[in-house]
Design a protein around this motif. Structure first.
Motif, PDB file in Angstrom:
ATOM      1  N   TRP A   1      -7.068   2.853  -1.422  1.00 16.19           N
ATOM      2  CA  TRP A   1      -5.657   2.741  -1.050  1.00 16.19           C
ATOM      3  C   TRP A   1      -4.814   2.199  -2.209  1.00 16.19           C
ATOM      4  O   TRP A   1      -3.596   2.344  -2.211  1.00 16.19           O
ATOM      5  CB  TRP A   1      -5.483   1.820   0.156  1.00 16.19           C
ATOM      6  CG  TRP A   1      -6.122   2.308   1.415  1.00 16.19           C
ATOM      7  CD1 TRP A   1      -7.172   1.750   2.076  1.00 16.19           C
ATOM      8  CD2 TRP A   1      -5.757   3.462   2.186  1.00 16.19           C
ATOM      9  NE1 TRP A   1      -7.480   2.472   3.201  1.00 16.19           N
ATOM     10  CE2 TRP A   1      -6.619   3.534   3.297  1.00 16.19           C
ATOM     11  CE3 TRP A   1      -4.773   4.448   2.048  1.00 16.19           C
ATOM     12  CZ2 TRP A   1      -6.546   4.535   4.256  1.00 16.19           C
ATOM     13  CZ3 TRP A   1      -4.682   5.451   3.004  1.00 16.19           C
ATOM     14  CH2 TRP A   1      -5.564   5.493   4.086  1.00 16.19           C
ATOM     15  N   PHE A   2      -5.460   1.574  -3.181  1.00 15.37           N
ATOM     16  CA  PHE A   2      -4.742   0.976  -4.311  1.00 15.37           C
ATOM     17  C   PHE A   2      -4.582   2.012  -5.429  1.00 15.37           C
ATOM     18  O   PHE A   2      -5.209   1.933  -6.477  1.00 15.37           O
ATOM     19  CB  PHE A   2      -5.490  -0.256  -4.827  1.00 15.37           C
ATOM     20  CG  PHE A   2      -5.396  -1.470  -3.945  1.00 15.37           C
ATOM     21  CD1 PHE A   2      -4.976  -1.386  -2.625  1.00 15.37           C
ATOM     22  CD2 PHE A   2      -5.739  -2.724  -4.427  1.00 15.37           C
ATOM     23  CE1 PHE A   2      -4.903  -2.510  -1.817  1.00 15.37           C
ATOM     24  CE2 PHE A   2      -5.665  -3.860  -3.633  1.00 15.37           C
ATOM     25  CZ  PHE A   2      -5.245  -3.745  -2.326  1.00 15.37           C
ATOM     26  N   THR A   3      -3.743   2.988  -5.180  1.00 11.31           N
ATOM     27  CA  THR A   3      -3.493   4.008  -6.190  1.00 11.31           C
ATOM     28  C   THR A   3      -2.680   3.421  -7.337  1.00 11.31           C
ATOM     29  O   THR A   3      -2.022   2.382  -7.189  1.00 11.31           O
ATOM     30  CB  THR A   3      -2.717   5.190  -5.599  1.00 11.31           C
ATOM     31  OG1 THR A   3      -1.449   4.713  -5.117  1.00 11.31           O
ATOM     32  CG2 THR A   3      -3.488   5.831  -4.450  1.00 11.31           C
ATOM     33  N   LYS A   4      -2.709   4.098  -8.458  1.00  7.91           N
ATOM     34  CA  LYS A   4      -1.943   3.611  -9.606  1.00  7.91           C
ATOM     35  C   LYS A   4      -0.461   3.528  -9.261  1.00  7.91           C
ATOM     36  O   LYS A   4       0.235   2.584  -9.645  1.00  7.91           O
ATOM     37  CB  LYS A   4      -2.155   4.517 -10.810  1.00  7.91           C
ATOM     38  CG  LYS A   4      -1.583   3.950 -12.099  1.00  7.91           C
ATOM     39  CD  LYS A   4      -1.973   4.799 -13.297  1.00  7.91           C
ATOM     40  CE  LYS A   4      -1.516   4.142 -14.596  1.00  7.91           C
ATOM     41  NZ  LYS A   4      -1.887   4.940 -15.787  1.00  7.91           N
ATOM     42  N   LYS A   5       0.029   4.505  -8.506  1.00  5.50           N
ATOM     43  CA  LYS A   5       1.443   4.521  -8.129  1.00  5.50           C
ATOM     44  C   LYS A   5       1.805   3.285  -7.317  1.00  5.50           C
ATOM     45  O   LYS A   5       2.841   2.645  -7.552  1.00  5.50           O
ATOM     46  CB  LYS A   5       1.755   5.789  -7.332  1.00  5.50           C
ATOM     47  CG  LYS A   5       3.222   5.967  -6.977  1.00  5.50           C
ATOM     48  CD  LYS A   5       3.445   7.275  -6.220  1.00  5.50           C
ATOM     49  CE  LYS A   5       3.153   8.472  -7.115  1.00  5.50           C
ATOM     50  NZ  LYS A   5       3.455   9.760  -6.431  1.00  5.50           N
ATOM     51  N   ASN A   6       0.957   2.908  -6.365  1.00  5.22           N
ATOM     52  CA  ASN A   6       1.250   1.735  -5.542  1.00  5.22           C
ATOM     53  C   ASN A   6       1.060   0.428  -6.316  1.00  5.22           C
ATOM     54  O   ASN A   6       1.797  -0.548  -6.100  1.00  5.22           O
ATOM     55  CB  ASN A   6       0.382   1.738  -4.286  1.00  5.22           C
ATOM     56  CG  ASN A   6       0.939   2.652  -3.210  1.00  5.22           C
ATOM     57  OD1 ASN A   6       2.136   2.884  -3.140  1.00  5.22           O
ATOM     58  ND2 ASN A   6       0.061   3.191  -2.376  1.00  5.22           N
ATOM     59  N   LEU A   7       0.088   0.389  -7.215  1.00  7.86           N
ATOM     60  CA  LEU A   7      -0.090  -0.797  -8.050  1.00  7.86           C
ATOM     61  C   LEU A   7       1.127  -0.992  -8.962  1.00  7.86           C
ATOM     62  O   LEU A   7       1.631  -2.103  -9.109  1.00  7.86           O
ATOM     63  CB  LEU A   7      -1.367  -0.656  -8.886  1.00  7.86           C
ATOM     64  CG  LEU A   7      -2.674  -0.811  -8.100  1.00  7.86           C
ATOM     65  CD1 LEU A   7      -3.856  -0.289  -8.905  1.00  7.86           C
ATOM     66  CD2 LEU A   7      -2.920  -2.256  -7.701  1.00  7.86           C
ATOM     67  N   VAL A   8       1.598   0.095  -9.549  1.00  6.00           N
ATOM     68  CA  VAL A   8       2.779   0.023 -10.414  1.00  6.00           C
ATOM     69  C   VAL A   8       3.985  -0.461  -9.620  1.00  6.00           C
ATOM     70  O   VAL A   8       4.792  -1.265 -10.106  1.00  6.00           O
ATOM     71  CB  VAL A   8       3.046   1.396 -11.065  1.00  6.00           C
ATOM     72  CG1 VAL A   8       4.475   1.486 -11.613  1.00  6.00           C
ATOM     73  CG2 VAL A   8       2.043   1.665 -12.180  1.00  6.00           C
ATOM     74  N   PHE A   9       4.121   0.007  -8.388  1.00  8.62           N
ATOM     75  CA  PHE A   9       5.226  -0.440  -7.536  1.00  8.62           C
ATOM     76  C   PHE A   9       5.138  -1.955  -7.307  1.00  8.62           C
ATOM     77  O   PHE A   9       6.145  -2.662  -7.374  1.00  8.62           O
ATOM     78  CB  PHE A   9       5.195   0.298  -6.200  1.00  8.62           C
ATOM     79  CG  PHE A   9       6.339  -0.052  -5.287  1.00  8.62           C
ATOM     80  CD1 PHE A   9       7.524   0.651  -5.343  1.00  8.62           C
ATOM     81  CD2 PHE A   9       6.244  -1.095  -4.369  1.00  8.62           C
ATOM     82  CE1 PHE A   9       8.594   0.334  -4.510  1.00  8.62           C
ATOM     83  CE2 PHE A   9       7.296  -1.427  -3.539  1.00  8.62           C
ATOM     84  CZ  PHE A   9       8.480  -0.705  -3.609  1.00  8.62           C
ATOM     85  N   THR A  10       3.943  -2.451  -7.062  1.00  6.52           N
ATOM     86  CA  THR A  10       3.743  -3.885  -6.867  1.00  6.52           C
ATOM     87  C   THR A  10       4.127  -4.677  -8.114  1.00  6.52           C
ATOM     88  O   THR A  10       4.852  -5.680  -8.037  1.00  6.52           O
ATOM     89  CB  THR A  10       2.270  -4.172  -6.511  1.00  6.52           C
ATOM     90  OG1 THR A  10       1.959  -3.573  -5.253  1.00  6.52           O
ATOM     91  CG2 THR A  10       2.004  -5.666  -6.426  1.00  6.52           C
ATOM     92  N   PHE A  11       3.649  -4.226  -9.264  1.00  7.95           N
ATOM     93  CA  PHE A  11       3.951  -4.941 -10.505  1.00  7.95           C
ATOM     94  C   PHE A  11       5.447  -4.908 -10.812  1.00  7.95           C
ATOM     95  O   PHE A  11       6.010  -5.891 -11.307  1.00  7.95           O
ATOM     96  CB  PHE A  11       3.172  -4.336 -11.673  1.00  7.95           C
ATOM     97  CG  PHE A  11       1.676  -4.331 -11.475  1.00  7.95           C
ATOM     98  CD1 PHE A  11       1.041  -5.365 -10.803  1.00  7.95           C
ATOM     99  CD2 PHE A  11       0.909  -3.279 -11.952  1.00  7.95           C
ATOM    100  CE1 PHE A  11      -0.331  -5.362 -10.615  1.00  7.95           C
ATOM    101  CE2 PHE A  11      -0.459  -3.266 -11.770  1.00  7.95           C
ATOM    102  CZ  PHE A  11      -1.081  -4.296 -11.095  1.00  7.95           C
ATOM    103  N   ASN A  12       6.091  -3.795 -10.509  1.00  8.35           N
ATOM    104  CA  ASN A  12       7.527  -3.694 -10.730  1.00  8.35           C
ATOM    105  C   ASN A  12       8.285  -4.675  -9.837  1.00  8.35           C
ATOM    106  O   ASN A  12       9.218  -5.362 -10.283  1.00  8.35           O
ATOM    107  CB  ASN A  12       7.998  -2.263 -10.468  1.00  8.35           C
ATOM    108  CG  ASN A  12       9.445  -2.059 -10.837  1.00  8.35           C
ATOM    109  OD1 ASN A  12       9.848  -2.249 -11.973  1.00  8.35           O
ATOM    110  ND2 ASN A  12      10.254  -1.667  -9.857  1.00  8.35           N
ATOM    111  N   SER A  13       7.866  -4.770  -8.579  1.00  5.26           N
ATOM    112  CA  SER A  13       8.522  -5.696  -7.644  1.00  5.26           C
ATOM    113  C   SER A  13       8.397  -7.130  -8.119  1.00  5.26           C
ATOM    114  O   SER A  13       9.377  -7.884  -8.114  1.00  5.26           O
ATOM    115  CB  SER A  13       7.918  -5.540  -6.243  1.00  5.26           C
ATOM    116  OG  SER A  13       8.143  -4.242  -5.729  1.00  5.26           O
TER     117      SER A  13
END
Length: 352
Positions: free
Chosen positions: A54-66
Motif C-alpha cells: 500500500w506504500f507506493t512511491k506516489k503515496n510516500l511522496v505525498f506524505t513527505f510533501n505534507s
C-alpha cells in the motif's frame, strides 16, 4: 534544549524531507548531513515500498510533501505560540502507532518531542522503516535529542504516559492495560462528506482526493456520503474518473474484485464505474474501493444525526454545513493544530 532549539531541529527535518517531495528525488546542497542521510533515506523508502504494497512511491511522496510543508519554523512557531512550555515536567511518553498510512503516528512523535518529553515508540510492523531513520536524522541536527528517542518492538516498559491508536477492540485492551497511566486512546473513526447536489465540478473532483488518497485507508479519508433524496450520482462519478488508473494497482484491484463479488452474491444494490463502488449503507466504515452513502431528509435532521455520532467521525467535508467542516480535497492535508479525534495532544502533554 529549549523550545527554539527543538523547533529549529524539526524545521531542518522539513528541509531534509523537501528533497523527497516529487517522484524524482532532488538532492539539495544546503541540507545538513545530506552526505550521511540522503542515499540512506532513499534506501529506506525502497524498503518501505517492498514491505508494504500500500506504500507506493506516489503515496510516500505525498506524505513527505505534507510534512515538508508543515515543518517550517513559521508553522511550528505559530502552532505552539499559545502554549506555555515553561513548566514542563519531563516524562517518558509511550506511543503505540498504527500502520495504515505512511508515518501515520508522526504527529504524536513530533508533539511529544517538541513538548520537551522523551518518547518511547512501538511502531506498527506495517510501517517500520521510515521513522527510525528520521529519528537518527533529528539526533544529528540536534544532538540533545540523543537519549530521548527510543524505538522498540518489545513490550512497553518504564514509561509515564501513553498515546495509543488502534481499532475499537484494541482500544478496550489499551484502556484496561493503561488504566493507571495518563493516556490518549484512539479508536476507529471515519470521515464523511455532506453533499447537497449544488457542488461545483471542482469541489467534486477535490472530493476524489479525499476518497482515493492512500487508497482510502486513513481515518481522514471520506468513506461515507450523505446525500439528499433523488441525488444524481452522475456528476459524482464523472468527478471520480481521473482516478480510474487506480484499478491497475494490484492490491486495490484485488479488493475491488473481492468486494464486488460479495455484493453481487449477496444481491446488494450498488452502483459502480469499474474502479469504485457506492452502496447505500448506514455504516461509517466502508471497505476498500467502496464508499457508502445515506440519504437525508433535511439539513437540520442531518446535523442532529451527525452530532450524536461525532465519536465515529474524524472529518466532515462540506461547504457551509458546520463550523468545523473541512473544504473539499483537504482531509489529507491537516494543519499541525488539527488533532486526531479533536483531542489537543500538546495540552495533554503539558499537564502530565
Amino acid at each position: 534544549m529549549n523550545l527554539d532549539q527543538r523547533i529549529n531541529a524539526f524545521a531542518k527535518l522539513g528541509d531534509f524531507l523537501s528533497q523527497f517531495t516529487s517522484e524524482n528525488f532532488q538532492k539539495k546542497d544546503n541540507v545538513e548531513h545530506n552526505e550521511l542521510f540522503f542515499e540512506g533515506f532513499k534506501h529506506q523508502i525502497k524498503l518501505a515500498q517492498e514491505h508494504n504494497g500500500w506504500f507506493t512511491k506516489k503515496n510516500l511522496v505525498f506524505t513527505f510533501n505534507s510534512w515538508s510543508n508543515a515543518l517550517t519554523t513559521k508553522n511550528l512557531s505559530t502552532w505552539l505560540e499559545t502554549y506555555d512550555f515553561n513548566k514542563v515536567n519531563t516524562q517518558k511518553v509511550a506511543i503505540i502507532m498504527a500502520g495504515n498510512i505512511p508515518l501515520v503516528g508522526f504527529h504524536d512523535f513530533l508533539s511529544v518531542l517538541i513538548s520537551g518529553h522523551e518518547v518511547l515508540v512501538k511502531q506498527s510492523s506495517n510501517d517500520k522503516h521510515l521513522l527510525p531513520f528520521i529519528a537518527k536524522y533529528l539526533e544529528h541536527v540536534e544532538p540533545a535529542f540523543k537519549g530521548k528517542i527510543t524505538l522498540t518492538d518489545q513490550k512497553l516498559e518504564n514509561f509515564d504516559a501513553v498515546i495509543a491508536t488502534g481499532s475499537d477492540n484494541t482500544a478496550r485492551y489499551f484502556e484496561y492495560y493503561f488504566k493507571n497511566k495518563p493516556s490518549i486512546i484512539r479508536k476507529n473513526r471515519n470521515s464523511v462528506a455532506i453533499l447537497t447536489g449544488n457542488e461545483t465540478e471542482e469541489e467534486l473532483m477535490a472530493l476524489s482526493e479525499d476518497i482515493f488518497r492512500y487508497y482510502g485507508l486513513g481515518c481522514r479519508n471520506v468513506s461515507k456520503l450523505f446525500v439528499p433524496k433523488d441525488y444524481d450520482f452522475q456528476p459524482f462519478f464523472k468527478a471520480m474518473y481521473p482516478w480510474n488508473a487506480i484499478i491497475n494497482e494490484s492490491k486495490y484491484a484485488n479488493n475491488y474484485d473481492y468486494n464486488k463479488a460479495v455484493y453481487l452474491m449477496s444481491e446488494f444494490d450498488m452502483l459502480e464505474n469499474g474502479f469504485l463502488m457506492i452502496k447505500e449503507d448506514t455504516s461509517f466504515a466502508s471497505p476498500i474501493a467502496t464508499v457508502f452513502y445515506e440519504y437525508y431528509d433535511s439539513t437540520e435532521a442531518l446535523k442532529t444525526y451527525i452530532d450524536t455520532n461525532l465519536n465515529n467521525i474524524q472529518c466532515i467535508v462540506s461547504n457551509g454545513f458546520n463550523e468545523n467542516e473541512i473544504v473539499f480535497g483537504k482531509t489529507q492535508q491537516p494543519e499541525l493544530s488539527d488533532y486526531a479525534d479533536g483531542e489537543d495532544t500538546i495540552a495533554f502533554l503539558l499537564k502530565i
